[in-house]
Write an enzyme that holds these catalytic residues in place. Structure first.
Site, PDB file in Angstrom:
ATOM      1  N   ASP A 281     -14.378  -9.173   1.256  1.00 16.02           N
ATOM      2  CA  ASP A 281     -13.808  -8.491   0.098  1.00 16.02           C
ATOM      3  C   ASP A 281     -14.623  -7.234  -0.234  1.00 16.02           C
ATOM      4  O   ASP A 281     -15.856  -7.240  -0.130  1.00 16.02           O
ATOM      5  CB  ASP A 281     -13.845  -9.471  -1.088  1.00 16.02           C
ATOM      6  CG  ASP A 281     -13.217  -8.896  -2.342  1.00 16.02           C
ATOM      7  OD1 ASP A 281     -12.023  -8.546  -2.285  1.00 16.02           O
ATOM      8  OD2 ASP A 281     -13.913  -8.812  -3.371  1.00 16.02           O
TER       9      ASP A 281
ATOM     10  N   HIS B  33     -17.576  -1.213  -1.616  1.00 14.87           N
ATOM     11  CA  HIS B  33     -18.336  -1.223  -2.869  1.00 14.87           C
ATOM     12  C   HIS B  33     -19.725  -1.818  -2.698  1.00 14.87           C
ATOM     13  O   HIS B  33     -20.498  -1.866  -3.646  1.00 14.87           O
ATOM     14  CB  HIS B  33     -17.573  -2.000  -3.948  1.00 14.87           C
ATOM     15  CG  HIS B  33     -16.290  -1.334  -4.341  1.00 14.87           C
ATOM     16  ND1 HIS B  33     -16.229  -0.310  -5.244  1.00 14.87           N
ATOM     17  CD2 HIS B  33     -15.022  -1.517  -3.898  1.00 14.87           C
ATOM     18  CE1 HIS B  33     -14.979   0.108  -5.373  1.00 14.87           C
ATOM     19  NE2 HIS B  33     -14.223  -0.622  -4.560  1.00 14.87           N
TER      20      HIS B  33
ATOM     21  N   GLU C   6     -12.040  -5.661   4.032  1.00 10.97           N
ATOM     22  CA  GLU C   6     -11.203  -4.875   3.129  1.00 10.97           C
ATOM     23  C   GLU C   6     -11.952  -3.591   2.789  1.00 10.97           C
ATOM     24  O   GLU C   6     -12.988  -3.647   2.115  1.00 10.97           O
ATOM     25  CB  GLU C   6     -10.910  -5.649   1.840  1.00 10.97           C
ATOM     26  CG  GLU C   6     -10.067  -4.834   0.859  1.00 10.97           C
ATOM     27  CD  GLU C   6     -10.221  -5.250  -0.605  1.00 10.97           C
ATOM     28  OE1 GLU C   6      -9.280  -5.051  -1.375  1.00 10.97           O
ATOM     29  OE2 GLU C   6     -11.299  -5.768  -0.978  1.00 10.97           O
TER      30      GLU C   6
ATOM     31  N   ASN D 226     -19.843  -8.649  -2.600  1.00 12.16           N
ATOM     32  CA  ASN D 226     -20.234  -7.523  -3.446  1.00 12.16           C
ATOM     33  C   ASN D 226     -20.795  -7.999  -4.785  1.00 12.16           C
ATOM     34  O   ASN D 226     -21.728  -7.425  -5.317  1.00 12.16           O
ATOM     35  CB  ASN D 226     -19.034  -6.610  -3.694  1.00 12.16           C
ATOM     36  CG  ASN D 226     -19.400  -5.438  -4.573  1.00 12.16           C
ATOM     37  OD1 ASN D 226     -20.176  -4.564  -4.174  1.00 12.16           O
ATOM     38  ND2 ASN D 226     -18.884  -5.417  -5.803  1.00 12.16           N
TER      39      ASN D 226
ATOM     40  N   ASP E 172     -22.900  -7.104  -9.646  1.00 14.38           N
ATOM     41  CA  ASP E 172     -23.062  -6.758  -8.221  1.00 14.38           C
ATOM     42  C   ASP E 172     -24.371  -7.335  -7.667  1.00 14.38           C
ATOM     43  O   ASP E 172     -25.429  -7.184  -8.274  1.00 14.38           O
ATOM     44  CB  ASP E 172     -23.100  -5.237  -8.051  1.00 14.38           C
ATOM     45  CG  ASP E 172     -21.712  -4.629  -8.131  1.00 14.38           C
ATOM     46  OD1 ASP E 172     -20.979  -4.967  -9.088  1.00 14.38           O
ATOM     47  OD2 ASP E 172     -21.365  -3.832  -7.236  1.00 14.38           O
TER      48      ASP E 172
END
Ligand code: CA
Length: 491
Positions: free
Chosen positions: A212, A216, A248, A123, A182
């Site tokens: 991870d 997002h 996740e 991310n 990001d």
């Protein structure tokens, strides 16, 4: 005669046959042990855990705990103690060791038939990553035509939620923190970089990735997150067909299940984890039958979306309060351990959970030094942690004490390996006349948990019991289970 045999087996179990415990080799790579390297075992006395320290504790993980696999939290160079902001995806943080140390770890794991998945943070990167440094330099100077790195991150001319100001009229996306910009995952060049990184670690022998923060990738845009994960899954599986990928997605159950459409093997089952999760809720309400149904329904839904998928079950991880904080007695810790370690799919033990380690509140407290019970190798707690109590148990004590949570985890994990149908999860829910009892029927076994603190007796007419394992007795068609105990009945 048969009854006598049953009694004998039970007596053996109750008198603690752990001294003659036999090691059952894993029949599946389904028991993961999550390691935060900095807090695990220190090999060179600088107070920080490292790869060589982990290597020296593989016997503990493999034989005392019984895990088949490791999940390493990020090990790449990073300015933070937790290392979820990467500066170089193809190197090892120097406090953890070198690439040669990592190769030595992989060799050790192969020798042991153990597997390893590594955290992959896609991310965002660290603000110190050379990509970001190059990117902002050209963005600021308006020289983007000279650099392909300009579009590696997301820039805007106006302030928006989740953006950080770089200069006048220039902002970059940084949803978690200003120092975690990001990545622009729509950029084909970024995607090429990602596949170079995965190939690099696959060539070094790793078995999978823990992704991870997948919710997002594109803000909360589930459709785009799924599209990206599908792209990742398709491409990385071409690099290694049997790669294991677990994501996740720290969100509600509906979205987690939706994300299985991406083809990723697993997503962590947040809905069942933690103090407010389904497992603890049903345990506290003593509703065993309802818990069995909830597990059944979740796995049916997941398989209807992706038949190859597996659940990823856990009690706590590096972001949550440790389970010993809310499961306060050893008997309950054992019961809850049995329940989740015998669930379908893959199970994830957070280092220290198996000895009832504590820690909650700020993140540093959730990642404390493993209490080995020996100064040698024990690390210094993460700076900033304010947990001041002694840990209730040490590893050394837990190994010596046959009644410890550690021994219990090991016994239950051996059950998991002995009956592989537990992993695939082909079971039926059995309704007994006690709502506290959770009862599952598999091909060759039954698994029962008694969620009541009291001993319970239920009529047992499903089969002739030849043997059983656990704190229970069977006679005249009735099964009596001790309070908060688990039983495996072999058909
Ligand atoms: Ca060290």
């Amino acid at each position: 005669m048969r009854k006598l045999f049953v009694l004998l087996v039970v007596t053996l179990v109750l008198s603690g046959c752990s001294s003659s415990k036999e090691y059952v080799a894993p029949t599946s790579q389904s028991v993961y042990y999550e390691v935060f390297l900095a807090s695990f075992y220190d090999s060179d006395n600088d107070g920080v855990g490292d790869i060589q320290g982990l290597i020296s504790k593989l016997d503990y993980i493999q034989y005392e705990v019984g895990a088949s696999s490791l999940w390493l939290m990020p090990i790449h160079p990073s300015p933070t103690y937790h290392k979820y902001d990467v500066v170089d995806y193809c190197e090892i943080d120097e406090t953890y060791g070198t690439l040669d140390d990592f190769k030595a770890l992989m060799n050790e794991l192969k020798e042991r038939d153990m597997t390893l998945i590594m955290d992959l943070v896609l991310n965002h990167t660290s603000s110190q990553h050379p990509w970001f440094q190059e990117s902002i330099q050209h963005q600021k100077n308006n020289t983007c035509e000279q650099s392909t790195y300009c579009d590696y991150y997301n820039f805007k001319n106006t302030l928006d939620t989740g953006y950080t100001k770089l200069s006048n009229h220039l902002y970059y996306e940084s949803v978690f923190w200003s120092e975690m910009p990001d990545l622009n995952l729509d950029n084909p060049l970024v995607r090429e970089e990602i596949l170079d990184i995965t190939q690099y670690w696959i060539d070094l022998g790793i078995d999978g990735f823990r992704l991870d923060a997948t919710t997002h990738y594109y803000g909360e845009n589930t459709e785009k997150n799924i599209e990206f994960l599908q792209w990742f899954n398709d491409n990385v599986r071409q690099q290694k067909e049997d790669i294991y990928i677990v994501g996740e997605a720290w969100t509600n159950e509906t979205v987690i299940l939706e994300m299985y459409a991406s083809g990723i093997d697993s997503f962590f089952n947040f809905g069942f984890s933690g103090n407010d999760g389904t497992i603890m809720k049903k345990v506290n309400q003593q509703k065993g039958y309802e818990l069995a149904q909830a597990i059944y329904n979740y796995n049916e839904t997941l398989k209807s979306i992706n038949p190859m998928a597996k659940d990823a079950v856990f009690l706590s991880n590096h972001d949550t309060g440790r389970s010993a904080g809310y499961i306060t007695t050893l008997d309950y810790q054992k019961l809850v351990g049995s329940i989740y370690l015998l669930m379908p799919g893959n199970v994830f033990i957070y280092y220290g959970e198996e000895i009832g380690m504590k820690g909650s509140g700020i993140d540093e407290n959730k990642r404390l030094a493993m209490p080995w019970g020996d100064l040698k190798g024990t690390t210094i707690n993460p700076s900033g942690s304010d947990y001041r109590n002694e840990q209730p148990y040490t590893v050394n004590d837990s190994i010596k004490n046959s009644d410890s949570l550690l021994h219990h985890y090991n016994t239950v994990i051996q059950w998991r390996y002995t009956y592989p149908e537990i992993v695939t999860g082909d079971f039926k829910v059995i309704e007994t006349d006690q709502k506290e009892v959770m009862a599952l029927e598999y091909d060759s076994i039954f698994i029962l948990h008694n969620l009541s603190e009291e001993s319970l007796t239920i009529p047992w007419e499903h089969n002739d019991i030849n043997s059983l394992q656990g704190k229970a007795t069977y006679s005249n068609g009735e099964l009596t289970m001790e309070g908060l105990s688990s039983v495996v009945i072999i058909k």
